[in-house]
Design a protein around this motif. Structure first.
Motif, PDB file in Angstrom:
ATOM      1  N   ARG A 191       0.821  -1.208   0.000  1.00 42.47           N
ATOM      2  CA  ARG A 191       0.000   0.000   0.000  1.00 42.47           C
ATOM      3  C   ARG A 191       0.854   1.258   0.000  1.00 42.47           C
ATOM      4  NH1 ARG A 191      -4.851   0.177   4.191  1.00 42.47           N
ATOM      5  NH2 ARG A 191      -5.413  -1.526   2.788  1.00 42.47           N
ATOM      6  N   PHE A 192       1.994   1.232   0.688  1.00 42.03           N
ATOM      7  CA  PHE A 192       2.793   2.442   0.865  1.00 42.03           C
ATOM      8  C   PHE A 192       4.077   2.454   0.034  1.00 42.03           C
ATOM      9  CE2 PHE A 192       0.264   2.236   4.744  1.00 42.03           C
ATOM     10  CZ  PHE A 192      -0.216   3.530   4.817  1.00 42.03           C
ATOM     11  N   ARG A 193       4.290   1.409  -0.767  1.00 42.14           N
ATOM     12  CA  ARG A 193       5.558   1.311  -1.484  1.00 42.14           C
ATOM     13  C   ARG A 193       5.786   2.473  -2.445  1.00 42.14           C
ATOM     14  NH1 ARG A 193       8.191  -0.740  -5.874  1.00 42.14           N
ATOM     15  NH2 ARG A 193      10.077  -1.971  -5.454  1.00 42.14           N
ATOM     16  N   SER A 194       4.716   3.087  -2.932  1.00 37.86           N
ATOM     17  CA  SER A 194       4.871   4.214  -3.854  1.00 37.86           C
ATOM     18  C   SER A 194       5.466   5.429  -3.159  1.00 37.86           C
ATOM     19  CB  SER A 194       3.521   4.587  -4.469  1.00 37.86           C
ATOM     20  OG  SER A 194       2.615   4.985  -3.463  1.00 37.86           O
ATOM     21  N   VAL A 195       5.487   5.410  -1.815  1.00 40.82           N
ATOM     22  CA  VAL A 195       5.998   6.553  -1.055  1.00 40.82           C
ATOM     23  C   VAL A 195       7.242   6.201  -0.256  1.00 40.82           C
ATOM     24  CG1 VAL A 195       5.458   8.271   0.721  1.00 40.82           C
ATOM     25  CG2 VAL A 195       3.681   7.521  -0.881  1.00 40.82           C
TER      26      VAL A 195
ATOM     27  N   GLY B 131      13.873   4.340   2.463  1.00 43.47           N
ATOM     28  CA  GLY B 131      13.821   5.074   1.210  1.00 43.47           C
ATOM     29  C   GLY B 131      12.531   5.852   1.080  1.00 43.47           C
ATOM     30  N   LEU B 132      12.636   7.159   0.829  1.00 37.63           N
ATOM     31  CA  LEU B 132      11.475   8.009   0.562  1.00 37.63           C
ATOM     32  C   LEU B 132      11.493   8.394  -0.906  1.00 37.63           C
ATOM     33  CD1 LEU B 132      11.414  10.375   3.687  1.00 37.63           C
ATOM     34  CD2 LEU B 132      10.069   8.306   3.274  1.00 37.63           C
ATOM     35  N   ARG B 133      10.376   8.148  -1.565  1.00 37.01           N
ATOM     36  CA  ARG B 133      10.330   8.432  -2.996  1.00 37.01           C
ATOM     37  C   ARG B 133      10.475   9.928  -3.237  1.00 37.01           C
ATOM     38  NH1 ARG B 133       9.240   5.279  -7.198  1.00 37.01           N
ATOM     39  NH2 ARG B 133       8.521   6.199  -9.149  1.00 37.01           N
TER      40      ARG B 133
END
Length: 345
Positions: A161-165, A180-182
């Motif tokens: 759910r949060f991998r995009s961020v 890691g923060l996108r």
């Protein structure tokens, strides 16, 4: 670098007996080579141990934490040391847990005939490495096992759910975590140079070493960018080499090392792994455990005695063809070659 000889640089951190074993074997197979043992561990190997083998030690103050910028710094420092102190045309950067699987004198002659400036084992691109801004995070020291297990379980439940961020995971050999923060789309700038991902263990000519060291010292913007990528030792030096269009680079391994999916460390060498390594043009194989079975060392030594027509030739990997070295992309699937031409594009 006016000499035609090779210099083998071993990046070491443990197993003094194994270090002396590989140094001695390199000396047997390449009597004229220079050998430099780089380490930062007091008492790991002594001058008295190395001198009879014709090797020297480079004691560094950089303590390596695998996977972060310290590994890149240490490799660059070792290359600078060699450039100042050793007269050699080619520099071969290796792990202290590598071991020869080819007649090195014959391999050196082949490298000279091929005439390229760098042999790099190119990996499939992983854009997460630079699309995120990475930090290392120390977990609490109270109850670390329970804390790590709880974080792992929690992250598995919400990761998709949060991998995009955000991405958050632990190294297999390190108690730290990597966060890691996108980089926001509007604020994300392309890397200052084309990014090439590949193994740190490379073979370079003197002019390739000079080129990457000059770019490292002069291009602060690129240097600062790669400090924030994931596992920079697998992209910074490689990308600096790619940025010099005067250098001739070939996608070809110097050392065989097979990574299973989601493993940061290569598979330990055994007879089956050596059988795979023998199907590649690599001159070395990794990684050899301290308590390696004598039969594994004997098989590696036997591979060194192969005739020239029994050894795969040094040549460019073909884009899309399966490679036996590099990182796997998914469980059960073999590593896939990107090919240097594709990487350049």
């Amino acid at each position: 670098m006016s000499s035609s000889r090779f210099c083998y640089v071993l990046m070491c951190h443990a197993d003094p007996g194994g270090i002396l074993r590989v140094v001695g074997r390199i000396r047997e197979l390449s009597p004229d080579a220079a050998i430099v043992v780089r380490h930062s561990v007091p008492g790991l190997v002594s001058r008295e141990d190395l001198e009879p083998l014709g090797a020297t030690a480079h004691r560094s103050d950089i303590d390596i934490v695998w996977g972060d910028w310290s590994m890149t710094r240490a490799a660059l420092e070792a290359l600078e040391h060699v450039r100042r102190t050793v007269d050699a045309r080619h520099v071969v950067l290796l792990s202290g847990q590598d071991y020869p699987i080819r007649d090195l004198a014959a391999w050196e002659d082949e490298v000279r005939r091929v005439g390229v400036d760098a042999l790099i084992d190119v990996y499939p691109p992983m854009t997460d490495d630079w699309h995120y801004r990475w930090w290392t995070v120390e977990p609490p020291h109270v109850g670390p096992v329970l804390v790590r297990r709880a974080v792992k379980l929690g992250w598995r439940l919400v990761a998709r759910r949060f991998r995009s961020v955000v991405m958050f995971y632990q190294g297999r050999r390190d108690p730290r975590w990597i966060l890691g923060l996108r980089r926001p789309e509007l604020l994300r700038h392309p890397a200052p140079v084309d990014v090439l991902k590949g193994a740190l263990w490379v073979t370079l000519t003197g002019r390739a070493v000079d080129s990457l060291l000059q770019r490292h010292h002069e291009d602060r913007r690129t240097r600062d960018f790669f400090r924030t990528v994931r596992i920079p030792d697998e992209s910074y030096i490689q990308s600096l080499l790619l940025a010099d269009d005067q250098l001739r680079i070939m996608d070809c391994p110097t050392t065989f090392a097979r990574f299973r999916y989601d493993e940061w460390s290569p598979t330990w060498l055994d007879l089956d792994e050596l059988a795979l390594a023998a199907r590649t043009p690599a001159a070395f194989a990794r990684k050899l455990p301290a308590d390696v079975d004598d039969a594994v060392v004997a098989e590696a030594d036997r591979l060194c005695a192969r005739r020239g027509d029994e050894v795969p030739a040094i040549e460019e990997a073909i884009p899309g063809e399966v490679k036996l070295t590099g990182a796997e992309r998914a469980p059960g699937l073999p590593p896939v070659a990107t090919g240097l031409a594709a990487a350049r594009g």
